[in-house]
Design a protein around this motif. Structure first.
Motif, short mmCIF file in Angstrom:
data_model
loop_
_atom_site.label_atom_id
_atom_site.label_comp_id
_atom_site.label_asym_id
_atom_site.label_seq_id
_atom_site.Cartn_x
_atom_site.Cartn_y
_atom_site.Cartn_z
N CYS A 90 0.82 -1.22 0.00
CA CYS A 90 0.00 0.00 0.00
C CYS A 90 0.85 1.26 0.00
O CYS A 90 0.40 2.31 -0.44
CB CYS A 90 -0.95 -0.01 1.20
SG CYS A 90 -0.11 0.24 2.78
N GLY A 91 2.08 1.16 0.52
CA GLY A 91 2.95 2.34 0.59
C GLY A 91 2.62 3.27 1.75
O GLY A 91 3.32 4.25 1.98
N ILE A 92 1.54 2.98 2.48
CA ILE A 92 1.06 3.90 3.52
C ILE A 92 1.24 3.32 4.93
O ILE A 92 1.54 4.04 5.87
CB ILE A 92 -0.44 4.23 3.29
CG1 ILE A 92 -0.62 4.87 1.91
CG2 ILE A 92 -0.98 5.16 4.37
CD1 ILE A 92 -2.08 4.98 1.47
N CYS A 93 1.06 2.01 5.08
CA CYS A 93 1.06 1.41 6.43
C CYS A 93 2.45 1.51 7.06
O CYS A 93 3.44 1.80 6.40
CB CYS A 93 0.60 -0.05 6.36
SG CYS A 93 1.83 -1.19 5.70
N CYS A 96 5.17 -0.66 5.36
CA CYS A 96 5.69 -0.05 4.14
C CYS A 96 6.61 1.12 4.47
O CYS A 96 7.70 1.26 3.90
CB CYS A 96 4.55 0.43 3.25
SG CYS A 96 3.70 -0.91 2.40
N CYS A 104 3.67 -5.90 4.00
CA CYS A 104 2.66 -4.83 4.11
C CYS A 104 1.38 -5.40 4.71
O CYS A 104 0.90 -6.46 4.29
CB CYS A 104 2.38 -4.28 2.71
SG CYS A 104 0.89 -3.28 2.61
N SER A 105 0.83 -4.69 5.69
CA SER A 105 -0.35 -5.22 6.38
C SER A 105 -1.58 -5.25 5.47
O SER A 105 -2.58 -5.88 5.79
CB SER A 105 -0.64 -4.41 7.64
OG SER A 105 -0.80 -3.05 7.30
ZN LIG Z 1 1.60 -1.21 3.37
#
Ligand SMILES: [Zn+2]
Ligand SMILES: [Zn+2]
Length: 348
Positions: A90-93, A96, A104-105
């Motif tokens: 996701c690039g956000i969690c 990441c 990544c969760s």
């Molecule tokens: Zn992530």
């Protein structure tokens, strides 16, 4: 386009479906070769959770067929041979953001696993797949597509190998002589270790020796931890990789790790029954126990370099190549103990 669609557990249909539309930042890939993973076999047997209909195949190499809007055309061109980083990070969690995109969760929450409006899956078992351009790695065109399709499994193994500090002269134990075990053998040999493989099946043990294992042992003959201690002056192995799904073997992996050694639980565990660990020994012997899942963005890049530069030769782990129409036969063969990697060729 032609696609091998899993419509229900144990029911594949080879169908003609619409080529997916490209959105911003996406490219259309023509699949060359896809490799069957143990997870594809589990998907077929109905052991994994995702929405139906499903198009599996996450180990594939492809050619860029068409470029969508807003793709950097300095870097990606029609005709490039590519690999797709198939973890839907996701690039956000937090994972990441800490550089652990491989765990990544959110990676199992995307369309690969659940698509209420269409096909879930990675599309390696179809003629065309769509990828985000930012997930692509360009391969030299000279690299044969059969070995290039094994980038993802090698990336998982490189992530595992690099989690440990193998040094010249170390004893490395690989538990299990399947494909993932063999890839560990090939990589650990490159690091200068003596590699000991524990494998029940004598034919598989012989293949492990052909691919570089210095010693093979049969865990059914006598206690495997004692066998490793006998081979290592009672110390145990500096580094142990468990590539089997069996909980009791994971426990033995920790037991046979030498003082200040590393034990990596590489395989997922099925069924995931908790194991007993001697915490006092972990404390006194300063043992590192860790796990690895998936390949990282970096280990994918390293896998491509290892394959395309000829640093590792993966041809010996390829058993057979099938046509898409024969996917069920291919999956049955992939599930049998005589096979290693089984491939499906979609185009040349
Ligand atoms: Zn992530
Ligand atoms: Zn895989």
């Amino acid at each position: 386009m032609k696609a091998c669609v899993l419509v229900a557990p144990k029911t594949y249909e080879v169908k003609d479906i619409e080529v997916p539309e490209l959105k911003d930042g996406q490219v259309l890939l023509r699949v060359l070769t896809a490799a069957i993973c143990v997870n594809d076999v589990r998907d077929y047997q109905g052991e994994n959770k995702f929405s139906y209909p499903h198009i599996g195949g996450h180990e594939y190499c492809a050619v860029v067929e068409k470029i969508g809007p807003n793709v950097n055309e300095n870097l990606i061109h029609v005709g490039d041979h590519v690999i797709n980083y198939i973890i839907d990070d996701c690039g956000i969690c937090d994972d990441c953001k800490h550089g652990h995109e491989n765990i990544c969760s959110e990676f199992m929450n995307g369309l690969n696993y659940n698509n209420p409006d269409g096909y879930s899956g990675f599309y390696g078992f179809a003629e065309y797949a769509v990828a985000d351009a930012r997930d692509l790695y360009v391969y030299p065109k000279e690299t044969p597509s059969d070995v290039a399709s094994l980038t993802e499994p090698l990336a998982c193994v490189i992530n595992s190998i690099q989690r440990t500090p193998i040094k010249m002269g170390d004893d490395v134990v690989v538990l299990g002589g399947g494909v993932m075990g063999l890839l560990h053998v090939i990589c650990a040999k490159k690091q200068g270790a003596r590699v000991i493989v524990s494998e029940v099946n004598p034919e598989r043990a012989a293949v492990a020796r052909q691919l570089g294992a210095d010693v093979t042992i049969n865990p059914m003959e006598s206690d495997v931890v004692e066998q490793i201690k006998d081979l290592t002056n009672g110390r145990g192995a500096n580094v142990v990789f468990n590539t089997t799904a069996i909980p009791s073997v994971a426990a033995q992996a920790i037991e046979m790790t030498a003082k200040s050694g590393y034990c990596n639980i590489f395989s997922s565990i099925h069924p995931n029954k908790p194991i007993e660990v001697d915490a006092g020994r972990l404390h006194k012997a300063e043992i590192y126990v860790t796990g690895t899942q998936n390949g990282t963005k970096e280990s994918f890049r390293r896998a491509i370099d290892c394959i395309s530069k000829g640093i590792v030769d993966l041809k010996p782990v390829i058993s057979r190549t099938y046509a898409p129409e024969d996917i069920v036969e291919a999956l049955d063969f992939a599930a049998s103990p005589e096979s290693y990697k089984v491939l499906i060729e979609f185009s040349k």
